[in-house]
Scaffold this active site. Structure first.
Site, PDB file in Angstrom:
ATOM      1  N   SER A  27      -9.516   1.543   3.160  1.00  0.00           N
ATOM      2  CA  SER A  27      -8.663   2.302   2.267  1.00  0.00           C
ATOM      3  C   SER A  27      -7.640   1.448   1.509  1.00  0.00           C
ATOM      4  CB  SER A  27      -7.914   3.384   3.058  1.00  0.00           C
ATOM      5  OG  SER A  27      -7.072   2.790   4.014  1.00  0.00           O
ATOM      6  N   SER A  60      -9.572  -0.844   7.389  1.00  0.00           N
ATOM      7  CA  SER A  60      -9.038  -0.590   6.046  1.00  0.00           C
ATOM      8  C   SER A  60      -8.380  -1.787   5.374  1.00  0.00           C
ATOM      9  CB  SER A  60      -8.038   0.566   6.085  1.00  0.00           C
ATOM     10  OG  SER A  60      -8.716   1.791   6.100  1.00  0.00           O
ATOM     11  N   LYS A 105       0.852  -1.198   0.000  1.00  0.00           N
ATOM     12  CA  LYS A 105       0.000   0.000   0.000  1.00  0.00           C
ATOM     13  C   LYS A 105       0.882   1.240   0.000  1.00  0.00           C
ATOM     14  CE  LYS A 105      -3.926   1.800   2.758  1.00  0.00           C
ATOM     15  NZ  LYS A 105      -4.685   1.558   4.014  1.00  0.00           N
TER      16      LYS A 105
END
Lengths: 475, 453
Positions: B126, B150, B51
């Site tokens: 996210s 997330s 990420k």
């Protein structure tokens, strides 16, 4: 009018590395060389508390007679400033290392005042911003440097008292070896809170004065500010709560920001570090690091070593000098002699060479050796002074220099008699006139004999032998 | 552990596949095909997706923000370096909602990510890019971050496993902080084995992160009782029905299922957003364009530079959260907001502790709905926040949680989460593996599994 002064003092702690990262905590290096992702506030980096800084923090708080926190918490103090990398400063707020302390301060005029300490806490320093033409440049070498902030209660009254406080405080932290306390280099900084009021009315409206970067400025700025405030009140005005800056070029304080412009720091506990809870072993080490502070040491020196107040004051001004003094005394030298040499001849030589005692070639061992040679009458006073100079020039032990240069006193009677005989043979007329009672010529001859011995003749012995010689000649 | 990997990072075919797939999905923000393998071990040659709010040395670290669009990380996050040490190769950085603030990846300022199951729905967030990359078979394992769900929610939206470890077990060093006291790195994979391996290799105290614990993970316990959260309303009809079936499925596997209540969960979302935004308001203060990141061409003075950089660089949702966090931390208002939220956090922790006195494992929904539609027809920002109700509990209490896929309905994945007491992460891994062995984990129609047997 009554005036009230409280001080906020920041000192740089003498740690190897910064407060929350492994960067070297050192001044004077090329800008932005002692930096890393942590102290530059790169995304994802985390602070790791420097254990040495925590230790020194507790040492200071303990020396200031604070209540030590069993659980000290770092908090974030939020404000934007370009030289503050994270735009929050990791500081302490609700749980500082120490609070409710005090320090006994000798003031001008002889009073010893108890100045209360509100709290002593640890925080990180910011970088340094320089405006150059149409640019602003930032050096982050100082960012993350460990700072201890000490906040006093408003227990001081005048600029002179504040100056005396700072000088004493500086001595204390130097004694503790926690900071070099150098105001010119910024390793000790001072802000002040000042208020005045009509007698008996208590504290007035507080004005903060910043940018006091020498103890002399502190005195001047505070006295200026007190007079300014008194002037305002006497004319029926009111004091505004504000922050003012000392302008050292114009010798006055100027408004920096008013209360309305004050930051809301929005303190909250630092989630990246757990609270620090000192264990008994840690606290024992803090206790062991405590040292006899200057005022106590002075009293002890006067009492135990029978030296004058003035001598003691000279010696305790620096812990290094005081320890040096005691080291020489330990060697077995009369304390008064050591004290007079330190404040006299040694100090003169230090000044001449531009050195301080800790950086000079005259170590305590060497001064002890020199004074022992003097005590044992292997050299006399004049030679001792010369030897001291040579130690400074050659950085060698006085005894070795004495031997090599043949500076040792001549005490051998036969040798001394030889010198006398030689001079007497050169100046028979002078001998004659002395014998006839002209004592004025005596000094001249002794001087000549001394010259013959290259200044090494033992003065008292020489006198005695010269007297013997004269009486023999007479007889 | 599975041995027959079908591709390697240096394969040109593999790289072509990644580029091709990414055109459709937008899962990655950047690729680093020249990244050299620097370690040796269990992950030798295995491509890893990370990420883009996690630091990988010499790779971008944009956090999907315009403000950091040009930032290259000078260092590795601990979770990354520990996997690199075992031979993993970070093949690229995946999309996210800007700084991790969002549940759909629609709040990324840099790219759109599509759900491999259906381009009309969001991949979740996210860590949506990480989840989409795994679901589409681009990588076997992706690292995400879980601040309020997330990792788990996008894993569920894309039909894969998403694991959030106990707080303090895997180092946060190198995770761009959004809410420091809540977030942890997490792992997303189609096969639990990857997650298990990643956890075992990355767990453990880190000298760079003082919030990591020196406590070691507990050994696996025999699991008998599963408590399931009683949910009377709030779930979509599809999700409510699936939840009932899922509970039955665990019964069929021989477990004792007991209904449990967590009353304080009602207050979890407001408490979560108070604490998260408060921490965020400070954590994001460092982004000014002065030392790194995108800065304006011209400013009168440093203050103006900071203002311009932040005004232009932050997206709307990020600004909203910074403002909210600044508001709740004002002096004189902390008792009303921040301190009250912390009290609620303590109460929630107590509620969870009581549950775990009665049951070994807790079963809960991850999200009230399946992956929701993109754009206006989806959920508003406020609806998305309210929907975090089931995920934020694990973050407020620090306990481990794993979301597990539970079939497909209407062409979209279903999934639920298992939670365990702190440090009992291995129990969850074992339960997920058991589930994996008893059910099929379907892949999206156009993205056949590539990394599993």
């Amino acid at each position: 009018m009554e005036s009230f002064i409280g001080l906020e003092i920041h000192i740089h702690l003498a740690t190897e590395t910064k407060l929350f990262c492994g960067c070297r905590a050192r001044f004077g290096d090329e800008p932005n060389t002692n930096v890393c992702p942590v102290c530059l506030g790169y995304p994802g980096t985390l602070p790791v508390a420097n254990q040495q800084a925590l230790f020194l923090g507790y040492v200071v708080a303990r020396a200031l007679n604070c209540e030590l926190s069993p659980r000290t918490v770092f908090e974030r103090k939020n404000y934007f400033y370009p030289d503050l990398p994270k735009n929050y400063q990791i500081s302490q707020y609700e749980h500082p290392i120490g609070r409710n302390g005090f320090i006994m301060v000798p003031l001008p005029g002889g009073e010893v005042r108890k100045v209360r300490i509100h709290d002593a806490h640890l925080e990180e320093d910011a970088g340094k911003m320089i405006h150059a033409g149409d640019m602003s440049l930032i050096d982050y070498n100082r960012a993350g440097y460990p700072l201890m902030e000490i906040v006093t209660e408003p227990d001081l009254k005048t600029g002179e008292e504040a100056e005396a406080f700072l000088i004493h405080f500086q001595r204390v932290i130097r004694y503790l070896k926690v900071s070099d306390g150098n105001m010119e280099e910024g390793s000790m900084r001072c802000d002040a809170n000042v208020s005045v009021n009509f007698p008996g009315k208590g504290l007035g409206t507080k004005v903060e004065i910043k940018n006091l970067n020498s103890s002399r400025f502190v005195k001047k700025a505070l006295n200026f500010e007190i007079q300014r405030q008194i002037g305002v009140l006497k004319q029926g005005g009111t004091i505004r709560q504000e922050t003012r800056l000392w302008n050292e070029n114009r010798d006055l304080t100027e408004v920096m920001r008013t209360k309305e412009m004050a930051n809301d720091y929005r303190y909250f506990p630092e989630p990246d570090m757990p609270p620090f809870e000192p264990d008994p072993v840690f606290l024992e080490k803090v206790e062991k690091a405590q040292t006899e502070l200057p005022d106590r040491k002075k009293a002890r020196f006067v009492n135990d070593y029978r030296i004058s107040e003035e001598s003691a004051e000279f010696l305790i001004a620096s812990r290094y000098v005081a320890d040096y003094f005691e080291e020489v005394v330990q060697i077995g030298i009369e304390p008064a002699l050591v004290a007079s040499w330190l404040s006299g001849d040694v100090q003169k030589l230090l000044n001449r060479h531009g050195l301080t005692l800790d950086t000079s070639p005259m170590s305590a061992r060497r001064l002890g050796q020199l004074l022992r040679l003097l005590n044992e009458e292997r050299i006399h006073g004049k030679i001792a002074k010369k030897l001291a100079e040579l130690v400074f020039e050659e950085d060698r032990d006085p005894e070795i220099i004495m031997r090599e240069k043949g500076l040792e006193q001549i005490v051998d009677f036969d040798v001394l008699r030889g010198f006398i005989k030689n001079v007497a043979d050169e100046y028979p007329a002078v001998i004659h006139s002395i014998k006839n009672g002209d004592e004025r010529q005596r000094g001249f001859l002794i001087g000549k004999i001394m010259e013959k011995s290259q200044g090494r003749a033992h003065p008292q012995k020489l006198q005695k032998l010269f007297d013997d010689f004269l009486s023999e000649v007479t007889a | 552990m599975k041995k027959n990997w079908k591709v390697r990072p240096e394969d040109k075919d593999y790289q072509a596949f990644l580029l091709e797939t990414n055109k459709k999905l937008g899962a990655f923000l950047s690729f680093s095909f020249n990244e050299a393998m620097t370690g040796d071990g269990e992950f030798q040659g295995i491509p890893l997706a990370v990420k883009d709010n996690i630091a990988v040395k010499n790779q971008p670290l944009t956090c999907a923000s315009k403000l950091l669009e040009n930032l290259v990380s000078p260092y590795d996050a601990t979770v990354v370096s520990r996997l690199k040490d075992k031979g993993a190769v970070v093949i690229g950085k995946t999309n996210l909602d800007e700084f991790g603030m969002g549940s759909s990846n629609q709040d990324s300022a840099l790219a759109e990510t599509f759900n491999p199951w259906d381009p009309l729905v969001v991949p979740g967030g996210s860590s949506g890019g990480s989840a989409a990359a795994v679901a589409a078979g681009m990588v076997p394992l992706a690292i995400g971050t879980d601040t309020g769900g997330s990792v788990r929610q996008p894993a569920m939206f894309t039909g894969v496993f998403g694991f959030k470890p106990t707080y303090g077990v895997v180092s946060r060093y190198g995770l761009t902080a959004y809410a420091s006291s809540l977030e942890v790195p997490g792992f997303i994979a189609r096969s639990v084995e990857w997650i298990k391996l990643a956890l075992e290799l990355t767990a453990g105290a880190d000298p760079h992160d003082q919030t990591t614990t020196s406590d070691v993970l507990a050994e696996v316990r025999p699991i008998k009782k599963i408590g399931y959260l009683k949910v009377d309303d709030g779930l979509s009809p599809v999700m409510a029905a699936a939840y009932r079936e899922h509970i039955e499925a665990w019964k069929d596997l021989g477990y004792v299922l007991m209904p449990v209540d967590i009353p304080a969960l009602e207050y979890a979302v407001p408490a979560y957003y108070t604490i998260a935004t408060a921490e965020a308001s400070a954590n994001l203060a460092r982004f000014t364009g002065i030392r790194y990141g995108v800065r304006p061409d011209y400013a009168q003075n440093p203050q103006e530079l900071v203002k311009k950089a932040r005004t232009a660089g932050f997206g709307r949702e990020v600004k909203r959260r910074i403002l909210l966090g600044t508001y709740v931390l004002r002096s004189g208002f902390q008792d009303q907001y921040y301190h009250r939220a912390q009290k609620i956090r303590t109460i929630i922790r107590g509620d969870f502790n009581r549950v775990f006195e009665k049951v070994d494992i807790l079963l809960m929904p991850v999200y009230p709905t399946q992956a929701f539609p993109r754009g206006e027809s989806g959920l508003s920002h406020l609806q998305q926040k309210l929907a975090d109700k089931f995920t934020v509990g694990a973050n407020l209490t620090g306990i481990p949680a794993i979301s597990i896929p539970a079939g497909v309905r209407d062409g979209l994945p279903l999934g639920f989460q298992l939670l365990a007491p702190a440090l009992h992460d291995r129990d969850l891994i074992q339960m997920a593996q058991l589930w994996e062995s008893k059910t099929s984990i379907p892949a999206p129609p156009n993205y056949p599994p590539r990394w599993e047997d």
